[in-house]
Motif scaffolding. Structure first.
Motif, PDB file in Angstrom:
ATOM      1  N   GLU A 196       0.841  -1.199   0.000  1.00 45.69           N
ATOM      2  CA  GLU A 196       0.000   0.000   0.000  1.00 45.69           C
ATOM      3  C   GLU A 196       0.874   1.247   0.000  1.00 45.69           C
ATOM      4  O   GLU A 196       1.850   1.353   0.734  1.00 45.69           O
ATOM      5  N   GLY A 197       0.516   2.185  -0.853  1.00 40.83           N
ATOM      6  CA  GLY A 197       1.271   3.430  -0.952  1.00 40.83           C
ATOM      7  C   GLY A 197       2.309   3.410  -2.056  1.00 40.83           C
ATOM      8  O   GLY A 197       2.839   4.462  -2.434  1.00 40.83           O
ATOM      9  N   GLU A 198       2.617   2.230  -2.604  1.00 39.34           N
ATOM     10  CA  GLU A 198       3.589   2.120  -3.681  1.00 39.34           C
ATOM     11  C   GLU A 198       2.885   2.113  -5.037  1.00 39.34           C
ATOM     12  O   GLU A 198       1.761   1.641  -5.165  1.00 39.34           O
ATOM     13  N   ALA A 199       3.580   2.640  -6.045  1.00 39.22           N
ATOM     14  CA  ALA A 199       3.043   2.623  -7.402  1.00 39.22           C
ATOM     15  C   ALA A 199       3.396   1.298  -8.060  1.00 39.22           C
ATOM     16  O   ALA A 199       4.441   0.710  -7.764  1.00 39.22           O
ATOM     17  N   PRO A 200       2.544   0.810  -8.966  1.00 40.64           N
ATOM     18  CA  PRO A 200       2.849  -0.452  -9.651  1.00 40.64           C
ATOM     19  C   PRO A 200       4.214  -0.455 -10.327  1.00 40.64           C
ATOM     20  O   PRO A 200       4.892  -1.482 -10.375  1.00 40.64           O
ATOM     21  N   ALA A 201       4.630   0.703 -10.852  1.00 38.51           N
ATOM     22  CA  ALA A 201       5.912   0.783 -11.551  1.00 38.51           C
ATOM     23  C   ALA A 201       7.092   0.442 -10.639  1.00 38.51           C
ATOM     24  O   ALA A 201       8.186   0.127 -11.120  1.00 38.51           O
ATOM     25  N   SER A 202       6.873   0.490  -9.325  1.00 38.85           N
ATOM     26  CA  SER A 202       7.955   0.198  -8.381  1.00 38.85           C
ATOM     27  C   SER A 202       8.218  -1.298  -8.237  1.00 38.85           C
ATOM     28  O   SER A 202       9.190  -1.699  -7.609  1.00 38.85           O
ATOM     29  N   ALA A 203       7.361  -2.125  -8.813  1.00 37.28           N
ATOM     30  CA  ALA A 203       7.510  -3.577  -8.708  1.00 37.28           C
ATOM     31  C   ALA A 203       8.538  -4.059  -9.728  1.00 37.28           C
ATOM     32  O   ALA A 203       8.205  -4.596 -10.783  1.00 37.28           O
ATOM     33  N   ALA A 204       9.793  -3.850  -9.418  1.00 37.24           N
ATOM     34  CA  ALA A 204      10.883  -4.162 -10.341  1.00 37.24           C
ATOM     35  C   ALA A 204      10.849  -5.626 -10.756  1.00 37.24           C
ATOM     36  O   ALA A 204      10.696  -6.523  -9.935  1.00 37.24           O
ATOM     37  N   GLY A 205      10.976  -5.854 -12.061  1.00 33.35           N
ATOM     38  CA  GLY A 205      11.012  -7.205 -12.588  1.00 33.35           C
ATOM     39  C   GLY A 205       9.663  -7.861 -12.753  1.00 33.35           C
ATOM     40  O   GLY A 205       9.576  -8.981 -13.261  1.00 33.35           O
ATOM     41  N   LEU A 206       8.598  -7.195 -12.322  1.00 32.84           N
ATOM     42  CA  LEU A 206       7.257  -7.776 -12.396  1.00 32.84           C
ATOM     43  C   LEU A 206       6.326  -6.991 -13.313  1.00 32.84           C
ATOM     44  O   LEU A 206       5.157  -7.340 -13.465  1.00 32.84           O
ATOM     45  N   MET A 207       6.873  -5.928 -13.921  1.00 30.65           N
ATOM     46  CA  MET A 207       6.074  -5.078 -14.798  1.00 30.65           C
ATOM     47  C   MET A 207       6.660  -5.065 -16.199  1.00 30.65           C
ATOM     48  O   MET A 207       7.850  -5.309 -16.404  1.00 30.65           O
ATOM     49  N   GLN A 208       5.797  -4.782 -17.176  1.00 32.10           N
ATOM     50  CA  GLN A 208       6.261  -4.580 -18.535  1.00 32.10           C
ATOM     51  C   GLN A 208       6.974  -3.228 -18.626  1.00 32.10           C
ATOM     52  O   GLN A 208       6.955  -2.433 -17.682  1.00 32.10           O
ATOM     53  N   ALA A 209       7.572  -2.970 -19.763  1.00 30.58           N
ATOM     54  CA  ALA A 209       8.382  -1.758 -19.923  1.00 30.58           C
ATOM     55  C   ALA A 209       7.586  -0.480 -19.722  1.00 30.58           C
ATOM     56  O   ALA A 209       8.161   0.558 -19.330  1.00 30.58           O
ATOM     57  N   ASP A 210       6.255  -0.530 -19.919  1.00 35.07           N
ATOM     58  CA  ASP A 210       5.451   0.689 -19.764  1.00 35.07           C
ATOM     59  C   ASP A 210       5.221   1.064 -18.305  1.00 35.07           C
ATOM     60  O   ASP A 210       4.726   2.156 -18.004  1.00 35.07           O
ATOM     61  N   GLY A 211       5.553   0.163 -17.385  1.00 36.13           N
ATOM     62  CA  GLY A 211       5.361   0.456 -15.968  1.00 36.13           C
ATOM     63  C   GLY A 211       3.918   0.472 -15.519  1.00 36.13           C
ATOM     64  O   GLY A 211       3.615   0.814 -14.378  1.00 36.13           O
ATOM     65  N   ILE A 212       3.018   0.056 -16.389  1.00 36.94           N
ATOM     66  CA  ILE A 212       1.578   0.060 -16.097  1.00 36.94           C
ATOM     67  C   ILE A 212       1.014  -1.348 -16.016  1.00 36.94           C
ATOM     68  O   ILE A 212       0.174  -1.643 -15.167  1.00 36.94           O
ATOM     69  N   HIS A 213       1.489  -2.209 -16.902  1.00 35.72           N
ATOM     70  CA  HIS A 213       0.942  -3.562 -16.999  1.00 35.72           C
ATOM     71  C   HIS A 213       1.929  -4.597 -16.462  1.00 35.72           C
ATOM     72  O   HIS A 213       3.126  -4.524 -16.752  1.00 35.72           O
TER      73      HIS A 213
END
Length: 228
Positions: free
Chosen positions: A182-199
């Motif tokens: 909680e409080g973190e943006a999805p883009a902060s999930a290193a290695g678990l997101m696509q290059a767009d930082g959204i998906h």
């Protein structure tokens, strides 16, 4: 005399066999009917940027099957859809066989900076349709970033639990619950997101499904309770 005894014994054996067959038939468990769910959402639900089997719906279906559930999930995720788009198609998406619905919308409302009041009204409309059609709902929340200001964030974040309580739905705090705190943006999930930082990527989706799976099991349990 011997013939009569033999016939009598055979008849008795047949009756015992028939009784045993009937007893086994009664005792055998009936196969549970398939539960039909609708996943109403946007690109996160649709599986944007992933091959089909790595998307949210296929991975969720596999997770549920591994946990003993016979479930069919209709992927009603549309990339770019807002809560307004979801409202415009929910009624015809809820075909007669649908038992329960996962609602995961709001991310594109945030990306466009739409007023939380409009998003709330659209989500409420979706829940009203589900209620009218007696479809159980799992409402999946979305958390606003802080760049819109504290008032916007507080209003947006609160609408999901408030609507869930008002309509008696199940509630899951955030689609990204499995990969960010909680409080973190999805883009902060290193290695678990696509290059767009959204998906999320395939591994990110796997963790999201692992975290959300028990909430979907609760939805399935509610559906089963309604049918008893």
């Amino acid at each position: 005399m011997m013939r009569s005894l033999t016939y009598g014994a055979m008849g008795l054996r047949s009756k015992v066999t028939l009784a045993g067959f009937l007893l086994c038939g009664v005792a055998a468990p009936l196969k549970a009917e398939t539960v039909h769910l609708l996943a109403l959402g946007d690109s996160l639900t649709q599986g944007y940027g992933l091959i089909e089997q790595d998307g949210f719906v296929p991975q969720l279906r596999s997770w549920l099957a591994d946990h003993g559930h016979d479930v069919r999930i209709v992927n009603a995720g549309v990339s770019g859809d807002t809560t307004a788009g979801g409202l415009s198609r929910v009624e015809w998406s809820l075909t007669p066989e649908i038992d329960g619905m996962i609602v995961a919308l709001g991310g594109n409302d945030l990306l466009r900076g739409l007023p939380p009041e409009s998003s709330r009204a659209n989500l409420e409309g979706i829940l009203e349709v589900a209620e009218a059609q007696e479809v159980e709902v799992l409402l999946v929340g979305m958390r606003a970033p802080g760049n819109y200001g504290p008032d916007f964030k507080a209003t947006f974040d609160a609408m999901y639990p408030e609507l869930s309580e008002a309509y008696g739905t199940l509630y899951y705090p955030s689609f990204f619950e499995g990969i960010v705190s909680e409080g973190e943006a999805p883009a902060s999930a290193a290695g678990l997101m696509q290059a767009d930082g959204i998906h999320p990527n395939a591994e990110g989706v796997s963790r999201i499904v692992e975290a959300m799976g028990p909430a979907v099991e609760e939805l399935i349990a509610r559906v089963g309770a309604d049918e008893e």
